[in-house]
Design an enzyme around this catalytic site. Structure first.
Site, mmCIF file in Angstrom:
data_model
loop_
_atom_site.group_PDB
_atom_site.id
_atom_site.type_symbol
_atom_site.label_atom_id
_atom_site.label_comp_id
_atom_site.label_asym_id
_atom_site.label_seq_id
_atom_site.Cartn_x
_atom_site.Cartn_y
_atom_site.Cartn_z
ATOM 1 C CB CYS A 1 -9.162 -10.013 18.492
ATOM 2 S SG CYS A 1 -7.527 -10.288 18.900
ATOM 3 C CG ASP B 1 -9.886 -1.433 10.668
ATOM 4 O OD1 ASP B 1 -9.723 -0.201 10.459
ATOM 5 O OD2 ASP B 1 -8.710 -2.208 10.797
ATOM 6 N NE ARG C 1 -4.376 -7.868 7.857
ATOM 7 C CZ ARG C 1 -3.335 -7.470 8.328
ATOM 8 N NH1 ARG C 1 -2.935 -8.147 9.168
ATOM 9 N NH2 ARG C 1 -2.952 -6.483 8.090
ATOM 10 N NE ARG D 1 5.372 2.026 6.133
ATOM 11 C CZ ARG D 1 4.927 3.344 5.320
ATOM 12 N NH1 ARG D 1 5.484 3.589 4.166
ATOM 13 N NH2 ARG D 1 4.128 4.052 6.119
ATOM 14 C CG ASP E 1 -5.353 0.829 8.277
ATOM 15 O OD1 ASP E 1 -5.181 1.709 7.070
ATOM 16 O OD2 ASP E 1 -4.672 0.193 8.580
ATOM 17 N NE ARG F 1 -3.643 0.008 2.026
ATOM 18 C CZ ARG F 1 -4.358 -0.837 2.648
ATOM 19 N NH1 ARG F 1 -4.073 -0.969 4.227
ATOM 20 N NH2 ARG F 1 -5.180 -1.668 2.310
ATOM 21 C CE1 TYR F 2 0.616 4.299 4.166
ATOM 22 C CE2 TYR F 2 0.556 2.048 5.027
ATOM 23 C CZ TYR F 2 0.263 3.309 5.365
ATOM 24 O OH TYR F 2 -0.647 3.613 6.009
ATOM 25 C CB CYS G 1 -4.768 -15.925 15.612
ATOM 26 S SG CYS G 1 -4.453 -14.651 14.682
HETATM 27 C C1 LIG Z 1 0.192 -0.430 8.942
HETATM 28 C C2 LIG Z 1 0.425 -0.986 7.573
HETATM 29 C C3 LIG Z 1 1.938 -0.809 7.297
HETATM 30 C C4 LIG Z 1 2.855 -0.096 7.982
HETATM 31 O O1 LIG Z 1 2.595 1.224 8.605
HETATM 32 P P1 LIG Z 1 3.687 1.981 9.457
HETATM 33 O O2 LIG Z 1 3.031 3.283 9.960
HETATM 34 O O3 LIG Z 1 4.752 2.051 8.737
HETATM 35 O O4 LIG Z 1 3.820 1.368 10.733
HETATM 36 C C5 LIG Z 1 2.185 -1.021 6.157
HETATM 37 N N1 LIG Z 1 1.407 -1.743 5.271
HETATM 38 C C6 LIG Z 1 0.309 -1.922 5.451
HETATM 39 C C7 LIG Z 1 -0.800 -2.440 4.233
HETATM 40 C C8 LIG Z 1 -0.424 -1.436 6.525
HETATM 41 O O5 LIG Z 1 -1.604 -1.426 6.987
#
Ligand SMILES: *Cc1c(COP(=O)(O)O)cnc(C)c1O
Length: 366
Positions: free
Chosen positions: A125, A289, A130, A112, A326, A108-109, A121
């Site tokens: 929870c 969520d 998920r 990372r 989120d 998504r980012y 698990c």
């Molecule tokens: C939470 C998340 C991350 C990590 O986010 P940080 O703010 O760097 O901790 C990376 N990818 C996804 C899809 C996430 O939901």
């Protein structure tokens, strides 16, 4: 000590395999340990809930058998309210399946990725984000199934950070964890590895010497641990966190804001101050969520802002995590802060401090 399991030996109780094998998974088992309420009993036998029941004996032993309002109990024991669906709820609210360029990967980012290593698990929870993938047949993945995901990371040099999550990756056998970490460490452009887990809280027995010996070979390795309530901060959990910290792993916490469980300033303050004593740095508070049947867990955003306002300035800055939502639809984490900036007046910014007093800062371009 183990009131629910009289007669078992210390050796069994402290063995994580024993804990998983003897986890509570059915109503019949649950009624042997807990006086179920109407709301709890009524859910069983109803097909609609997608998330199975599973609680480790250790975690069950922390639950109040007579009080259906006990925080830990509400987080893990299903109630009839789960069948109520509300506006805006979605099975995959974060659109993770649409941001998945390879099996097990959510990208998504820019720099990372999430690596969803397993769907299993040791405890589920009830507000799980998920719900769409955990405890499903398709997600009991193994080493072979990871190959396309590993290849994706190898081929994407912009990925400098991998978060191993799931399911809970620390429920996997040592050899699988070691395999995944060693494969990831071989990728030259990968700088940091993180593990997202609730195991140190629901199954602290899993933090064994042999696991620690594996983890500490793959630094820089970080860990985000899912904590919910100060009642989780037991001597066993303290020991597990200290062992992880001693292995050189920086520990952070992630907490979901939950109605009637931890939506009070005093509860959160106690949790975060307690975590710092266990060498865990509070990292995120998440707005809950909108997964199906989560209405009874969700608070308003103003509740989250009130909690941040009640922490910032009133206790160590280290005990104040970032409050985020989120964004549904896959927008990623969006930070929320109470409004401390009160506008401008004659070249001065008006700033409100933690006590509600307003101060002026000269803010103008020369
Ligand atoms: C939470 C998340 C991350 C990590 O986010 P940080 O703010 O760097 O901790 C990376 N990818 C996804 C899809 C996430 O939901």
């Amino acid at each position: 000590m183990h009131t629910f399991f009289p007669g078992i030996t210390e050796k069994e109780w402290t063995n994580w395999h024993w804990q998983i094998r003897h986890s509570v998974r059915t109503t019949e088992q649950l009624t042997r340990f807990i006086h179920l309420s109407e709301n709890e009993i009524s859910i069983f036998g109803k097909k609609a809930h997608t998330l199975p029941l599973r609680i480790t004996p250790y975690y069950l032993s922390l639950i109040d058998r007579n009080d259906p309002e006990h925080a830990l109990r509400k987080a893990f024991i299903p109630v009839l309210d789960e069948l109520i669906s509300s506006t805006g709820e979605l099975l995959d609210p974060l659109s993770e399946e649409h941001h998945s360029p390879a099996p097990n990967i959510v990208h998504r980012y820019p720099d990372r990725v999430l690596f969803l290593a397993t769907g299993f698990c040791s405890a589920y929870c009830r507000y799980c984000t998920r719900t769409h993938m955990v405890a499903k047949e398709k997600c009991h993945v193994g080493i072979k199934a990871w190959e396309p995901g590993l290849r994706y990371i190898e081929e994407h040099e912009e990925v400098r950070d991998v978060i191993i999550s799931g399911g809970d990756p620390l429920t996997m056998p040592d050899q699988h964890i070691e395999y995944l970490l060693s494969r990831l460490r071989r990728i030259g452009h990968l700088e940091i590895i993180r593990i997202g887990t609730k195991v140190p809280v629901v199954l602290p027995q899993r933090i064994t010497r042999s696991l620690l010996n594996i983890l500490k070979k793959y630094h820089p390795l970080f860990m985000s641990i899912h904590f919910t309530h100060p009642d989780e901060l037991t001597p066993e959990v303290k020991e597990a966190c200290e062992q992880l910290a001693n292995a050189g792993i920086p520990l952070g916490s992630q907490t979901v804001l939950l109605k009637g469980i931890n939506d009070e300033v005093e509860t959160m303050k106690k949790l975060f101050q307690g975590l710092l004593r266990m060498r865990v740095r509070p990292y995120y508070i998440y707005q809950c969520d909108p997964v199906p049947g989560s209405g009874h867990f969700r608070t308003t955003i103003s509740k989250g802002l009130e909690i941040i306002r009640g922490l910032r300035g009133h206790t160590s800055g280290y005990a104040v995590p970032q409050y985020v939502i989120d964004a549904p639809g896959g927008g990623g984490k969006i930070p929320l802060l109470p409004e401390y900036y009160k506008g401008h007046e004659n070249g001065y910014a008006l700033l409100e401090n933690y006590e509600g007093r307003v101060f002026r800062y000269p803010d103008y371009i020369q």
